[in-house]
Design an enzyme around this catalytic site. Structure first.
Site, PDB file in Angstrom:
ATOM      1  N   ARG A  15     -28.884   1.268 -39.567  1.00 31.89           N
ATOM      2  CA  ARG A  15     -27.943   2.250 -39.029  1.00 31.89           C
ATOM      3  C   ARG A  15     -27.778   2.113 -37.510  1.00 31.89           C
ATOM      4  NH1 ARG A  15     -30.263   6.781 -39.370  1.00 31.89           N
ATOM      5  NH2 ARG A  15     -30.109   7.283 -41.584  1.00 31.89           N
ATOM      6  N   TYR A  41      -2.995   8.814 -29.629  1.00 30.53           N
ATOM      7  CA  TYR A  41      -2.923   8.610 -31.082  1.00 30.53           C
ATOM      8  C   TYR A  41      -3.174   9.967 -31.759  1.00 30.53           C
ATOM      9  CZ  TYR A  41      -4.739   7.411 -35.690  1.00 30.53           C
ATOM     10  OH  TYR A  41      -4.988   7.370 -37.036  1.00 30.53           O
ATOM     11  N   ASP A  90      -8.733   4.329 -23.960  1.00 32.34           N
ATOM     12  CA  ASP A  90      -8.572   3.605 -25.223  1.00 32.34           C
ATOM     13  C   ASP A  90      -7.713   2.375 -24.921  1.00 32.34           C
ATOM     14  OD1 ASP A  90      -7.613   2.668 -27.680  1.00 32.34           O
ATOM     15  OD2 ASP A  90      -7.728   4.652 -28.611  1.00 32.34           O
ATOM     16  N   LYS A  93      -7.343  -3.069 -35.126  1.00 33.19           N
ATOM     17  CA  LYS A  93      -6.047  -3.558 -34.685  1.00 33.19           C
ATOM     18  C   LYS A  93      -6.154  -5.001 -34.167  1.00 33.19           C
ATOM     19  CE  LYS A  93      -4.731   0.606 -35.761  1.00 33.19           C
ATOM     20  NZ  LYS A  93      -5.810   1.534 -35.604  1.00 33.19           N
TER      21      LYS A  93
END
Ligand code: PLP
Length: 401
Positions: A63, A116, A186, A211
């Site tokens: 993790r 976004y 971002d 992306k």
């Protein structure tokens, strides 16, 4: 090697292909191995305890760390020019893990008004639930960058999703630094191949690697790049802030593969997008076009200062608004109607009803996201074929009202 190249640091593409991996460390395998494991054996009970206490380096559990993930993180840090990086399960996983680690009830964050849709909702609906004060500002307006003494973090996108407005990285970084706030951007739309915000003074970069970094529409992943203390805080050292948005080893491998062609792909995305933006700008049925490299683009001067090309996204509005936009999208044959961006395929979507439906109509109107805006993510196909498809779809949209 020529004499003048001998002392140079390797170029972007060279680092994207080679950094952090020596084939001789893995039986000569040209491609770095994928470590498909969830947990790791301890040499002894004492060694396991020492790792948990942070006294000994090594892998404990999947993790928090995995060697394939670690290679990707090394490469991301060097490509963005940051001290450290953390790769996560999605862009939203990265953004929410970062905010969870950095913010507390009572903190104020200032966000740009165009983000976004899910990021906007995470701030305005998600964080406010936990007592974080969220203030919206227009980051293209220098007066809005006068952050207050309570501002803990400032957050924006450039170019922003979906209207591509461009924000001055150095100006936001300086204004945030003045009040001791952490600046976060971002960088999904530009990617580090075209823009490296940390070089302009920004503290932390986040990505949806789903992306351009992944680049092939076959994965979800996210990243945080910035100072070591922030990155390790998010990773969960001390297990205080762990969200569990862990990247899978196979996904980390796919992003590493994508990075190898990132610079090449961004050049092609940008050249094709520029050709399409110019074509749209000259078309009688098109009301306006937003593309950072167009002479008509409002943020052109800032874009040219901080980016090396315009990127793969083009936004525009047709005469006839929403109805014309819908007819146009339905008439496309090669261009695919889909959200997301940065793939080999050219994609088209309608933000007001799709990626930015989380904004109210009033918020969209206030924040420069017009209901007629159509967003194109220009892919890697032969650009003449994409132009032909756009031309025939524009012809098929019929009358202008
Ligand atoms: N940031 C931007 C600019 C985006 O466009 C997206 C998704 O479209 C995200 C973040 C969220 O990333 P993900 O879909 O990988 O969670």
């Amino acid at each position: 090697m020529t004499a003048d190249r001998r002392n140079c640091t390797p170029g972007f593409a060279t680092r994207a292909i080679h950094h952090g991996y020596d084939p001789m460390s893995a039986h000569g395998a040209l491609t770095a191995p994928v470590y498909m494991t969830s947990t790791y054996a301890f040499e002894s009970a004492e060694a396991g305890g020492a790792m948990f206490r942070g006294e000994r380096a090594g892998y404990i559990y999947g993790r928090t760390r995995n060697p394939t993930q670690a290679l990707l993180e090394d490469r991301l840090a060097v490509l963005e020019g940051g001290a450290a990086a953390l790769a996560l399960a999605s862009g939203m996983g990265a953004i929410s893990a970062l905010l969870w680690a950095l913010l507390e009830a009572g903190d104020e964050v200032v966000i740009d008004e165009t983000l976004y849709g899910n990021t906007f909702a995470l701030f305005t609906k998600g964080l406010t639930k936990f007592g974080v004060k969220v203030r919206l500002a227009d980051f293209t307006d220098p007066a809005a960058l006068a952050f207050g003494p309570n501002t803990r973090l400032v957050y924006f996108e450039t170019p922003a999703n979906p209207n591509l407005r461009v924000i001055d990285l150095a100006a936001v970084a300086a204004a945030a630094r003045k009040v001791g706030a952490t600046s976060v951007v971002d960088n999904t739309f530009a990617s580090p191949a075209l823009q490296r915000p940390i070089e302009h003074g920004i503290d932390v970069v986040v990505h949806s690697m789903t992306k351009f970094l992944g680049g092939h529409g076959d994965l979800l992943a996210g990243a945080i790049i910035g100072p070591k203390d922030i990155v390790e805080q998010v990773r969960g050292h001390g297990l205080r802030y762990l969200t569990g948005a862990t990247i899978a080893p196979l996904t980390a491998f796919l992003v590493l593969r994508g990075l190898k062609t990132l610079e090449l792909r961004m050049e092609r995305h940008s050249a094709s997008a520029m050709a399409i933006a110019r074509f749209l700008e000259g078309h009688p049925r098109v009301r306006w076009v937003a593309y950072p490299w167009l002479d008509s683009f409002a943020g052109r001067a800032i874009a040219r200062r901080q980016m090396s090309a315009g990127g793969g996204l083009v936004s525009f509005e047709l005469d006839g608004g929403v109805a014309a936009g819908m007819r146009f999208m339905n008439a496309l044959r090669l261009v695919t109607r889909a959200v997301s961006l940065g793939d080999a395929e050219t994609l088209v979507q309608h933000p007001a009803s799709m990626t930015h439906a989380q904004y109210t109509p009033e918020e969209r109107a206030d924040h420069g996201i017009s209901d007629g805006l159509v967003r194109l993510s220009v892919g890697l196909e032969t650009v003449a074929d994409v132009l032909d498809d756009i031309e025939q779809a524009l012809a098929a949209t019929g009358s202008t009202n």
